[in-house]
Design a protein around this motif. Sequence first.
Motif, PDB file in Angstrom:
ATOM      1  N   GLY A   1      -7.782  -0.854 -13.630  1.00 38.90           N
ATOM      2  CA  GLY A   1      -6.393  -0.398 -13.652  1.00 38.90           C
ATOM      3  C   GLY A   1      -5.916  -0.002 -12.261  1.00 38.90           C
ATOM      4  O   GLY A   1      -5.119   0.908 -12.091  1.00 38.90           O
ATOM      5  N   LEU A   2      -6.426  -0.713 -11.250  1.00 40.15           N
ATOM      6  CA  LEU A   2      -6.030  -0.472  -9.863  1.00 40.15           C
ATOM      7  C   LEU A   2      -5.410  -1.737  -9.287  1.00 40.15           C
ATOM      8  O   LEU A   2      -5.726  -2.846  -9.707  1.00 40.15           O
ATOM      9  N   SER A   3      -4.571  -1.557  -8.315  1.00 39.04           N
ATOM     10  CA  SER A   3      -3.948  -2.682  -7.633  1.00 39.04           C
ATOM     11  C   SER A   3      -4.975  -3.432  -6.794  1.00 39.04           C
ATOM     12  O   SER A   3      -5.868  -2.836  -6.193  1.00 39.04           O
ATOM     13  N   ARG A   4      -4.808  -4.738  -6.745  1.00 35.18           N
ATOM     14  CA  ARG A   4      -5.669  -5.558  -5.887  1.00 35.18           C
ATOM     15  C   ARG A   4      -5.488  -5.149  -4.439  1.00 35.18           C
ATOM     16  O   ARG A   4      -6.412  -5.218  -3.645  1.00 35.18           O
ATOM     17  N   TRP A   5      -4.276  -4.689  -4.096  1.00 32.19           N
ATOM     18  CA  TRP A   5      -3.997  -4.272  -2.720  1.00 32.19           C
ATOM     19  C   TRP A   5      -4.774  -3.009  -2.372  1.00 32.19           C
ATOM     20  O   TRP A   5      -5.269  -2.874  -1.251  1.00 32.19           O
ATOM     21  N   THR A   6      -4.886  -2.100  -3.310  1.00 32.56           N
ATOM     22  CA  THR A   6      -5.671  -0.882  -3.075  1.00 32.56           C
ATOM     23  C   THR A   6      -7.126  -1.251  -2.815  1.00 32.56           C
ATOM     24  O   THR A   6      -7.738  -0.783  -1.851  1.00 32.56           O
ATOM     25  N   LEU A   7      -7.678  -2.095  -3.681  1.00 33.29           N
ATOM     26  CA  LEU A   7      -9.076  -2.499  -3.514  1.00 33.29           C
ATOM     27  C   LEU A   7      -9.267  -3.285  -2.216  1.00 33.29           C
ATOM     28  O   LEU A   7     -10.259  -3.085  -1.511  1.00 33.29           O
TER      29      LEU A   7
ATOM     30  N   PHE B   1     -11.906  -2.339   0.666  1.00 33.42           N
ATOM     31  CA  PHE B   1     -12.999  -3.253   1.021  1.00 33.42           C
ATOM     32  C   PHE B   1     -12.874  -3.839   2.427  1.00 33.42           C
ATOM     33  O   PHE B   1     -13.862  -3.975   3.128  1.00 33.42           O
ATOM     34  N   LYS B   2     -11.671  -4.190   2.841  1.00 28.98           N
ATOM     35  CA  LYS B   2     -11.517  -4.940   4.083  1.00 28.98           C
ATOM     36  C   LYS B   2     -10.945  -4.146   5.243  1.00 28.98           C
ATOM     37  O   LYS B   2     -11.061  -4.552   6.383  1.00 28.98           O
ATOM     38  N   ARG B   3     -10.302  -3.035   4.962  1.00 29.50           N
ATOM     39  CA  ARG B   3      -9.608  -2.313   6.030  1.00 29.50           C
ATOM     40  C   ARG B   3     -10.111  -0.884   6.222  1.00 29.50           C
ATOM     41  O   ARG B   3      -9.421  -0.066   6.805  1.00 29.50           O
ATOM     42  N   ASN B   4     -11.290  -0.603   5.661  1.00 24.89           N
ATOM     43  CA  ASN B   4     -11.900   0.727   5.803  1.00 24.89           C
ATOM     44  C   ASN B   4     -10.971   1.869   5.388  1.00 24.89           C
ATOM     45  O   ASN B   4     -11.001   2.943   5.963  1.00 24.89           O
ATOM     46  N   HIS B   5     -10.126   1.599   4.395  1.00 25.32           N
ATOM     47  CA  HIS B   5      -9.239   2.638   3.866  1.00 25.32           C
ATOM     48  C   HIS B   5     -10.083   3.538   2.970  1.00 25.32           C
ATOM     49  O   HIS B   5     -10.523   3.130   1.905  1.00 25.32           O
TER      50      HIS B   5
ATOM     51  N   GLN C   1       0.839  -1.207   0.000  1.00 23.17           N
ATOM     52  CA  GLN C   1       0.000   0.000   0.000  1.00 23.17           C
ATOM     53  C   GLN C   1       0.870   1.251   0.000  1.00 23.17           C
ATOM     54  O   GLN C   1       0.625   2.194  -0.731  1.00 23.17           O
ATOM     55  N   TRP C   2       1.911   1.258   0.835  1.00 21.05           N
ATOM     56  CA  TRP C   2       2.807   2.413   0.878  1.00 21.05           C
ATOM     57  C   TRP C   2       3.458   2.622  -0.482  1.00 21.05           C
ATOM     58  O   TRP C   2       3.521   3.734  -0.976  1.00 21.05           O
ATOM     59  N   LEU C   3       3.912   1.538  -1.083  1.00 21.41           N
ATOM     60  CA  LEU C   3       4.578   1.634  -2.379  1.00 21.41           C
ATOM     61  C   LEU C   3       3.634   2.181  -3.436  1.00 21.41           C
ATOM     62  O   LEU C   3       4.007   3.039  -4.233  1.00 21.41           O
ATOM     63  N   GLU C   4       2.394   1.715  -3.423  1.00 15.72           N
ATOM     64  CA  GLU C   4       1.429   2.209  -4.403  1.00 15.72           C
ATOM     65  C   GLU C   4       1.178   3.705  -4.222  1.00 15.72           C
ATOM     66  O   GLU C   4       1.089   4.449  -5.189  1.00 15.72           O
ATOM     67  N   GLU C   5       1.085   4.146  -2.986  1.00 18.38           N
ATOM     68  CA  GLU C   5       0.825   5.560  -2.718  1.00 18.38           C
ATOM     69  C   GLU C   5       2.026   6.451  -3.029  1.00 18.38           C
ATOM     70  O   GLU C   5       1.863   7.618  -3.333  1.00 18.38           O
ATOM     71  N   HIS C   6       3.228   5.896  -2.966  1.00 20.86           N
ATOM     72  CA  HIS C   6       4.434   6.711  -3.140  1.00 20.86           C
ATOM     73  C   HIS C   6       5.232   6.382  -4.394  1.00 20.86           C
ATOM     74  O   HIS C   6       6.275   6.986  -4.634  1.00 20.86           O
ATOM     75  N   LEU C   7       4.764   5.458  -5.209  1.00 24.92           N
ATOM     76  CA  LEU C   7       5.516   5.014  -6.369  1.00 24.92           C
ATOM     77  C   LEU C   7       5.856   6.154  -7.321  1.00 24.92           C
ATOM     78  O   LEU C   7       6.933   6.178  -7.902  1.00 24.92           O
ATOM     79  N   THR C   8       4.953   7.103  -7.457  1.00 28.51           N
ATOM     80  CA  THR C   8       5.200   8.197  -8.397  1.00 28.51           C
ATOM     81  C   THR C   8       6.343   9.098  -7.947  1.00 28.51           C
ATOM     82  O   THR C   8       6.821   9.905  -8.730  1.00 28.51           O
ATOM     83  N   ALA C   9       6.793   8.965  -6.727  1.00 29.95           N
ATOM     84  CA  ALA C   9       7.899   9.791  -6.249  1.00 29.95           C
ATOM     85  C   ALA C   9       9.255   9.281  -6.721  1.00 29.95           C
ATOM     86  O   ALA C   9      10.256   9.974  -6.599  1.00 29.95           O
TER      87      ALA C   9
END
Length: 122
Positions: free
Chosen positions: A73-79, A83-87, A18-26
């Motif tokens: 076009g989204l990561s399974r981890w994002t979804l 869905f499961k962690r109230n993110h 999740q962290w990597l997905e949020e910060h990958l563009t950096a």
Amino acid sequence: MEPHGASPWMFKATTFAQWLEEHLTAFPMNGTEVSNRKDGEIPMYLTDKQVIAIKRKRGELNLSTVALGRELGLSRWTLDNIFKRNHRKVTPTTYKKLSDWLIDEYATADIKDSTVVATQDK
């Protein structure tokens, strides 16, 4: 002395993904400039009603999280986190992809329903 190959670092796969997905563009990719990240981009927040609607429509279509991720076009981890962690805090791009998909799916269903009603024998 530590055994050969041992490292004091340990990563939790889901948290790191999740962290990597949020910060990958950096991070520059293949020596190129930093991708089209917009600094100061305001995060979007999904409401519980939006998440319930997305879950419901995903269930109606019998889509797995992986299949929905591919479609959007989204990561399974994002979804999974949504869905499961109230993110609920997501990037504007993720928010747009989810909202557009939901609108498209419900609009398509409404058109099909209207067509069925219009073509029924009276």
